[in-house]
Design an enzyme around this catalytic site. Structure first.
Site, PDB file in Angstrom:
ATOM      1  N   LYS A 137       5.233 -12.625 -12.994  1.00  0.00           N
ATOM      2  CA  LYS A 137       6.173 -11.685 -12.385  1.00  0.00           C
ATOM      3  C   LYS A 137       5.779 -11.467 -10.925  1.00  0.00           C
ATOM      4  O   LYS A 137       4.612 -11.243 -10.614  1.00  0.00           O
ATOM      5  CB  LYS A 137       6.169 -10.356 -13.145  1.00  0.00           C
ATOM      6  CG  LYS A 137       7.268  -9.393 -12.705  1.00  0.00           C
ATOM      7  CD  LYS A 137       7.374  -8.195 -13.633  1.00  0.00           C
ATOM      8  CE  LYS A 137       8.519  -7.284 -13.219  1.00  0.00           C
ATOM      9  NZ  LYS A 137       8.684  -6.136 -14.124  1.00  0.00           N
ATOM     10  N   GLU A 178      13.393   2.572 -29.000  1.00  0.00           N
ATOM     11  CA  GLU A 178      13.812   3.972 -28.969  1.00  0.00           C
ATOM     12  C   GLU A 178      13.991   4.565 -30.360  1.00  0.00           C
ATOM     13  O   GLU A 178      13.643   5.728 -30.595  1.00  0.00           O
ATOM     14  CB  GLU A 178      15.116   4.105 -28.163  1.00  0.00           C
ATOM     15  CG  GLU A 178      14.976   3.827 -26.684  1.00  0.00           C
ATOM     16  CD  GLU A 178      15.043   2.348 -26.323  1.00  0.00           C
ATOM     17  OE1 GLU A 178      14.864   2.020 -25.134  1.00  0.00           O
ATOM     18  OE2 GLU A 178      15.271   1.518 -27.236  1.00  0.00           O
ATOM     19  N   ARG A 236      20.393   4.778 -27.903  1.00  0.00           N
ATOM     20  CA  ARG A 236      19.990   3.755 -28.866  1.00  0.00           C
ATOM     21  C   ARG A 236      19.278   4.369 -30.079  1.00  0.00           C
ATOM     22  O   ARG A 236      19.060   3.684 -31.069  1.00  0.00           O
ATOM     23  CB  ARG A 236      19.070   2.745 -28.185  1.00  0.00           C
ATOM     24  CG  ARG A 236      19.593   2.249 -26.858  1.00  0.00           C
ATOM     25  CD  ARG A 236      18.753   1.122 -26.298  1.00  0.00           C
ATOM     26  NE  ARG A 236      19.455  -0.136 -26.483  1.00  0.00           N
ATOM     27  CZ  ARG A 236      18.900  -1.329 -26.300  1.00  0.00           C
ATOM     28  NH1 ARG A 236      17.650  -1.429 -25.948  1.00  0.00           N
ATOM     29  NH2 ARG A 236      19.597  -2.417 -26.480  1.00  0.00           N
TER      30      ARG A 236
END
Length: 591
Positions: free
Chosen positions: A248, A336, A364
């Site tokens: 990344k 979640e 969610r």
């Protein structure tokens, strides 16, 4: 042709005209282009830099848009956008009326599925692959998903289904060991072992156990490896899985070394890579930091307090609790639903869980809020960060539905602080063992109070406050949008005619205060940074109807449409809840 290859590439068809040996140069130019724009316009940097070679290779090998690419979340799709006809307008990324920061179907035929929340790509690509089978079409369907997103339950559900189909599906795992914060969990540890020791996966291959043809791990920055393997996989039938290892922030030293900060770094110097410091003038704190520092204070005195977050340690500022009490801080990954029910389980045993989830992501875990928390009246403390309009991240990230989707749930308390002191005091109040669950919604960004760290005061549940007296018109606000009402009042000549009430609680409403207001004022305006359909204003209208009040009521808030990206103030204007709009509406009501 000029030496600058990117100048000659508008669409993937142009890219495919290049010989393979030119692709490293194109990757270098594409990285520079992304860095150049994001340095001044801001946005999600690290993820897109990390997949430059993978993005080029996918469009080089596959016949997009006929072959369908689905990007998970979409943080990493900047290179994809630049190569698919949006290079000339990429500088408008995330700006009002500019292109979206995420893939968006209405924006381009190359954006095959709209994203913004994690872990949807495999389900969507599988749906497309099954649809192609039904239509007897031969297409390739590729889902590109990160190691943080693939640990989410929805991704596992899709893998589980795909493994018993013969769908032409390729799942590419972009494994860089980080989402926004470092990835967590047993799957992350498994992938770490795989990268360190290839024999580990030969003995215990989770993916092959799900009936996928697994290959990898391969170097995601090596074109020869990528293109060879993608071409091989094109010829294999059924569900396939390619494990690609990337870095990344690749290509910008600071982004590689500080991946959390450079996920979305704000403005930075495109030459040195150094962040451009923001104003040193003393400013109010961010709401997330008020939460993070306050919970540490409370946890120091109350050993039953724990913090829970689904992969948002930094964004929620639970990192402060992690530093002080690592054994009482739980990053559960992008999960979640699990976060909510984990908190419920803890609450049954006398633990006091502060479950911090961005408003848009709590959607969610809706069933779990109802079934696992509220139905059992478990005193979970939900801290809804990024409530209201969040700005440049746009429609997928605005937290504008929470009032409407929470206030209909029995047993649940719903509170919105107008400033940092109120947030601090409700956090203190909530950990005194309420008998009900409570949701506390607060916005992204800075508040209004520099001297916010005041002694704790308990807040009486269900009680609003009068901020300014008046005699003709009553303004009822909920949450931090109160600041826009207060500013609007300061600019009115006849401001003494207008009262301003901070109702604080959407549920339970302060009905005693409301009766007094409805008896005193003929005209009432409600203001919220949530949806007008089913939100705070709707609750006031219901109160008026139930009590046979005939007052003239106007509801201000987010209209019944999806609000796209732009600065928060620009979006306030579009919704008519900026200072000037509120001022004009108050003036018209007084006439």
């Amino acid at each position: 042709m000029s030496k600058y290859l990117l100048n000659h590439i508008t669409l993937p068809s142009d890219l495919r005209e290049l010989t393979q040996d030119k692709l490293p140069q194109l990757a270098k130019e594409l990285r520079e282009f992304i860095i150049d724009i994001v340095a001044t316009k801001e946005g999600h940097l690290g993820a897109s830099l990390g997949v430059v070679e993978l993005t080029i290779a996918l469009h080089y090998v596959f016949n997009t848009p006929e072959d369908l690419l689905v990007w998970d979340v979409g943080h990493q799709a900047y290179g994809h956008k630049i190569l698919t006809g949006r290079k000339a307008i990429f500088h408008t990324n995330r700006q009002l009326r500019g292109i979206s920061g995420f893939p968006k179907r209405s924006e381009s035929e190359y954006d095959t599925f709209g994203v913004g929340h994690s872990s949807t790509s495999i389900s969507a690509a599988l749906g497309m692959a099954i649809a192609s089978q039904l239509k007897k079409e031969h297409k390739h369907h590729i889902a590109i998903i990160g190691d943080a997103s693939i640990a989410s339950g929805m991704a596992f559900e899709a893998l589980n289904h795909a493994g018993v189909t013969n769908a032409n599906l390729l799942v590419i795992l972009n494994d860089n060991a980080i989402g926004i914060d470092p990835s967590v969990g047993a799957l992350k540890e498994y992938l770490t072992r795989v990268k360190a020791n290839r024999s580990d996966i030969e003995q215990h291959n989770i993916i092959e156990a799900l009936n996928f043809d697994y290959s990898g791990p391969i170097n995601g920055h090596n074109f020869d490896e990528l293109i060879l393997e993608l071409n091989r996989l094109k010829e294999i039938e059924g569900p396939k899985f390619l494990h690609v290892v990337t870095t990344k922030g690749k290509g910008l030293r600071q982004a590689e070394e500080n991946q959390v900060t450079y996920h979305a770094p704000g403005k930075f110097d495109k030459f040195s890579g150094d962040l451009i410091p923001k104003s040193t003038i003393s400013q109010p704190p961010k709401y997330q930091d008020v939460f993070g520092k306050t919970i540490v204070e409370l946890a120091e005195k109350n050993e039953k307090i724990v913090g829970i977050t689904p992969a948002m340690l930094t964004g929620s500022s639970l990192k402060f609790l992690l530093e002080k009490f690592p054994d009482r801080t739980f990053d559960v990954g992008i999960a979640e639903q699990h976060a909510v029910t984990l908190a419920a389980g803890m609450a049954t045993q006398g633990i006091i869980p502060f479950c911090n989830i961005y408003s848009t992501f709590l959607q969610r875990g809706y069933d779990q809020i109802i079934h696992d928390v509220a139905l059992q009246s478990l005193p979970v403390i939900f801290c809804l960060d990024r409530a209201g309009l969040v700005g440049e991240d746009g429609a997928t990230h605005h937290g504008v539905f929470d009032i409407a989707y929470l206030r209909c749930i029995p047993n649940l308390i719903l509170f919105a602080p107008r400033n940092e002191i109120e947030l601090r005091n409700i956090l203190y109040t909530a950990q005194l063992r309420l008998e009900n669950p409570i949701a506390i919604r607060y916005p992204r960004g800075r508040g209004v109070t520099i001297n916010w760290k005041q002694p704790f005061q308990q807040i009486q549940i269900g009680k609003g406050v009068c901020l300014q007296e008046g005699n003709i018109l009553a303004m009822l606000s909920i949450g931090s949008i109160a600041k826009n009402v207060s500013k609007a009042l300061k600019h009115l000549e006849n401001k003494d005619a207008i009262a301003h009430y901070d109702m604080r609680f959407v549920k339970p409403l302060d009905e005693n205060l409301l009766h007094n207001i409805f008896k005193k004022f003929e005209k009432i305006i409600t203001v919220e940074d949530g949806t007008v359909r089913g939100g705070f204003g709707s609750a006031i209208l219901e109160f008026a109807s139930n009590n046979n009040y005939q007052n003239k009521i106007k509801v201000l808030g987010i209209p019944d449409e999806f609000i796209h990206h732009g600065s928060v103030n620009e979006l306030y204007r579009i919704c008519g809840i900026d200072v000037d709009s509120i001022k004009q509406i108050m003036q018209s009501f007084l006439k």
